[in-house]
Design a protein around this motif. Sequence first.
Motif, PDB file in Angstrom:
ATOM      1  N   ASP A  47       0.826  -1.213   0.000  1.00 31.06           N
ATOM      2  CA  ASP A  47       0.000   0.000   0.000  1.00 31.06           C
ATOM      3  C   ASP A  47       0.861   1.264   0.000  1.00 31.06           C
ATOM      4  OD1 ASP A  47      -2.273  -1.556   0.003  1.00 31.06           O
ATOM      5  OD2 ASP A  47      -2.653  -1.315   2.155  1.00 31.06           O
ATOM      6  N   THR A  48       1.954   1.250   0.767  1.00 27.25           N
ATOM      7  CA  THR A  48       2.850   2.406   0.806  1.00 27.25           C
ATOM      8  C   THR A  48       3.482   2.638  -0.560  1.00 27.25           C
ATOM      9  OG1 THR A  48       3.297   2.057   3.143  1.00 27.25           O
ATOM     10  CG2 THR A  48       4.884   3.381   1.920  1.00 27.25           C
ATOM     11  N   ALA A  49       3.928   1.561  -1.198  1.00 23.51           N
ATOM     12  CA  ALA A  49       4.520   1.688  -2.536  1.00 23.51           C
ATOM     13  C   ALA A  49       3.489   2.196  -3.533  1.00 23.51           C
ATOM     14  CB  ALA A  49       5.084   0.343  -2.992  1.00 23.51           C
ATOM     15  N   GLN A  50       2.286   1.657  -3.488  1.00 24.01           N
ATOM     16  CA  GLN A  50       1.237   2.051  -4.424  1.00 24.01           C
ATOM     17  C   GLN A  50       0.874   3.531  -4.271  1.00 24.01           C
ATOM     18  OE1 GLN A  50       0.052  -0.155  -6.722  1.00 24.01           O
ATOM     19  NE2 GLN A  50      -1.044   1.546  -7.646  1.00 24.01           N
ATOM     20  N   ARG A  51       0.729   3.977  -3.017  1.00 27.64           N
ATOM     21  CA  ARG A  51       0.399   5.380  -2.765  1.00 27.64           C
ATOM     22  C   ARG A  51       1.486   6.319  -3.274  1.00 27.64           C
ATOM     23  NH1 ARG A  51      -0.994   3.685   2.281  1.00 27.64           N
ATOM     24  NH2 ARG A  51       0.940   4.504   3.120  1.00 27.64           N
ATOM     25  N   ASN A  52       2.737   5.918  -3.122  1.00 24.33           N
ATOM     26  CA  ASN A  52       3.832   6.807  -3.472  1.00 24.33           C
ATOM     27  C   ASN A  52       4.252   6.712  -4.923  1.00 24.33           C
ATOM     28  OD1 ASN A  52       4.755   8.333  -0.973  1.00 24.33           O
ATOM     29  ND2 ASN A  52       4.418   6.267  -0.236  1.00 24.33           N
ATOM     30  N   MET A  59       8.337  10.836  -1.637  1.00 22.90           N
ATOM     31  CA  MET A  59       9.232   9.751  -1.253  1.00 22.90           C
ATOM     32  C   MET A  59      10.337   9.579  -2.293  1.00 22.90           C
ATOM     33  SD  MET A  59       8.370   5.740  -0.434  1.00 22.90           S
ATOM     34  CE  MET A  59       7.574   6.040   1.120  1.00 22.90           C
ATOM     35  N   ASP A  60      11.559   9.417  -1.816  1.00 21.37           N
ATOM     36  CA  ASP A  60      12.703   9.170  -2.682  1.00 21.37           C
ATOM     37  C   ASP A  60      12.503   7.854  -3.426  1.00 21.37           C
ATOM     38  OD1 ASP A  60      15.612   9.680  -3.409  1.00 21.37           O
ATOM     39  OD2 ASP A  60      15.743   7.693  -2.476  1.00 21.37           O
ATOM     40  N   MET A  61      12.926   7.814  -4.689  1.00 18.04           N
ATOM     41  CA  MET A  61      12.670   6.617  -5.498  1.00 18.04           C
ATOM     42  C   MET A  61      13.408   5.392  -4.964  1.00 18.04           C
ATOM     43  SD  MET A  61      14.773   7.479  -9.001  1.00 18.04           S
ATOM     44  CE  MET A  61      14.128   6.094  -9.862  1.00 18.04           C
ATOM     45  N   HIS A  62      14.518   5.579  -4.263  1.00 12.68           N
ATOM     46  CA  HIS A  62      15.219   4.429  -3.692  1.00 12.68           C
ATOM     47  C   HIS A  62      14.494   3.888  -2.463  1.00 12.68           C
ATOM     48  CE1 HIS A  62      18.332   6.162  -6.280  1.00 12.68           C
ATOM     49  NE2 HIS A  62      18.651   4.883  -6.456  1.00 12.68           N
ATOM     50  N   GLU A  63      13.903   4.776  -1.674  1.00 15.60           N
ATOM     51  CA  GLU A  63      13.074   4.332  -0.552  1.00 15.60           C
ATOM     52  C   GLU A  63      11.840   3.605  -1.080  1.00 15.60           C
ATOM     53  OE1 GLU A  63      10.835   6.105   3.421  1.00 15.60           O
ATOM     54  OE2 GLU A  63      11.811   7.489   2.025  1.00 15.60           O
ATOM     55  N   LEU A  64      11.261   4.137  -2.137  1.00 11.22           N
ATOM     56  CA  LEU A  64      10.120   3.492  -2.773  1.00 11.22           C
ATOM     57  C   LEU A  64      10.502   2.099  -3.273  1.00 11.22           C
ATOM     58  CD1 LEU A  64       7.222   3.656  -3.873  1.00 11.22           C
ATOM     59  CD2 LEU A  64       8.165   4.779  -5.893  1.00 11.22           C
ATOM     60  N   ALA A  65      11.707   1.970  -3.810  1.00  9.85           N
ATOM     61  CA  ALA A  65      12.176   0.671  -4.302  1.00  9.85           C
ATOM     62  C   ALA A  65      12.334  -0.333  -3.157  1.00  9.85           C
ATOM     63  CB  ALA A  65      13.482   0.830  -5.051  1.00  9.85           C
ATOM     64  N   LEU A  77       9.678  -1.340  -7.686  1.00  7.70           N
ATOM     65  CA  LEU A  77      11.037  -1.868  -7.683  1.00  7.70           C
ATOM     66  C   LEU A  77      11.764  -1.577  -8.987  1.00  7.70           C
ATOM     67  CD1 LEU A  77      13.284  -3.478  -6.342  1.00  7.70           C
ATOM     68  CD2 LEU A  77      12.201  -5.565  -7.182  1.00  7.70           C
ATOM     69  N   LEU A  78      11.096  -1.767 -10.112  1.00  7.09           N
ATOM     70  CA  LEU A  78      11.781  -1.648 -11.394  1.00  7.09           C
ATOM     71  C   LEU A  78      12.127  -0.216 -11.776  1.00  7.09           C
ATOM     72  CD1 LEU A  78      10.159  -4.419 -13.557  1.00  7.09           C
ATOM     73  CD2 LEU A  78      12.253  -4.458 -12.235  1.00  7.09           C
ATOM     74  N   ALA A  79      11.604   0.751 -11.038  1.00  2.00           N
ATOM     75  CA  ALA A  79      11.952   2.148 -11.315  1.00  2.00           C
ATOM     76  C   ALA A  79      13.449   2.402 -11.107  1.00  2.00           C
ATOM     77  CB  ALA A  79      11.138   3.071 -10.419  1.00  2.00           C
ATOM     78  N   VAL A  80      14.099   1.613 -10.245  1.00  4.73           N
ATOM     79  CA  VAL A  80      15.529   1.800 -10.001  1.00  4.73           C
ATOM     80  C   VAL A  80      16.379   0.655 -10.559  1.00  4.73           C
ATOM     81  CG1 VAL A  80      15.182   3.221  -7.950  1.00  4.73           C
ATOM     82  CG2 VAL A  80      15.432   0.755  -7.712  1.00  4.73           C
ATOM     83  N   CYS A  81      15.765  -0.269 -11.275  1.00  5.63           N
ATOM     84  CA  CYS A  81      16.500  -1.407 -11.827  1.00  5.63           C
ATOM     85  C   CYS A  81      16.843  -1.204 -13.294  1.00  5.63           C
ATOM     86  CB  CYS A  81      15.684  -2.693 -11.672  1.00  5.63           C
ATOM     87  SG  CYS A  81      15.583  -3.286  -9.988  1.00  5.63           S
ATOM     88  N   GLY A  82      17.056   0.009 -13.706  1.00  2.48           N
ATOM     89  CA  GLY A  82      17.303   0.280 -15.114  1.00  2.48           C
ATOM     90  C   GLY A  82      18.770   0.341 -15.496  1.00  2.48           C
ATOM     91  N   GLY A  83      19.657   0.010 -14.583  1.00  2.00           N
ATOM     92  CA  GLY A  83      21.085   0.122 -14.868  1.00  2.00           C
ATOM     93  C   GLY A  83      21.565  -0.830 -15.939  1.00  2.00           C
ATOM     94  N   SER A  84      21.069  -2.042 -15.933  1.00  4.08           N
ATOM     95  CA  SER A  84      21.493  -3.039 -16.918  1.00  4.08           C
ATOM     96  C   SER A  84      20.382  -4.059 -17.084  1.00  4.08           C
ATOM     97  CB  SER A  84      22.780  -3.734 -16.471  1.00  4.08           C
ATOM     98  OG  SER A  84      22.522  -4.571 -15.355  1.00  4.08           O
ATOM     99  N   TRP A  85      20.535  -4.904 -18.077  1.00  3.32           N
ATOM    100  CA  TRP A  85      19.527  -5.941 -18.291  1.00  3.32           C
ATOM    101  C   TRP A  85      19.520  -6.907 -17.115  1.00  3.32           C
ATOM    102  CZ3 TRP A  85      20.801 -11.028 -18.330  1.00  3.32           C
ATOM    103  CH2 TRP A  85      22.141 -11.357 -18.515  1.00  3.32           C
ATOM    104  N   ALA A  86      20.679  -7.137 -16.487  1.00  5.88           N
ATOM    105  CA  ALA A  86      20.743  -8.050 -15.341  1.00  5.88           C
ATOM    106  C   ALA A  86      19.951  -7.494 -14.155  1.00  5.88           C
ATOM    107  CB  ALA A  86      22.197  -8.300 -14.950  1.00  5.88           C
ATOM    108  N   ASP A  87      20.062  -6.185 -13.928  1.00  5.35           N
ATOM    109  CA  ASP A  87      19.287  -5.562 -12.848  1.00  5.35           C
ATOM    110  C   ASP A  87      17.793  -5.690 -13.116  1.00  5.35           C
ATOM    111  OD1 ASP A  87      21.623  -4.802 -11.607  1.00  5.35           O
ATOM    112  OD2 ASP A  87      21.538  -2.729 -12.316  1.00  5.35           O
ATOM    113  N   GLY A  88      17.403  -5.434 -14.357  1.00  6.16           N
ATOM    114  CA  GLY A  88      15.988  -5.536 -14.718  1.00  6.16           C
ATOM    115  C   GLY A  88      15.447  -6.944 -14.548  1.00  6.16           C
TER     116      GLY A  88
END
Length: 103
Positions: A47-52, A59-65, A77-88
Amino acid sequence: MDEDDDEDLLVAVKEQHTDWTEFGVVERPSTNNGNPWRRLWKEQCWDTAQRNLQSGSVMDMHELAVYGFCAGHHDALLAVCGGSWADGWWGELHCLKEGLVER
């Protein structure tokens, strides 16, 4: 609220947010069966993630992650996993696993 009201409230909350350990899935119940409030905790993280995720959130995107990670919330979670295909892929698989565990 007196103590009896507190106990009644806890019983009602626990009935609404049961965990699989309470359905007899674990044959030998012990004190090591996990957190009986896991489902409630994960629902609050979701619920916290959905609201933010909505516009206007402070809320900072890393806290949201972190909330997304705990709840298995794909979009948070995927908002901060864009660094590489492995992160995604790691984020995708983690959310898939969380969804399967909570079935």
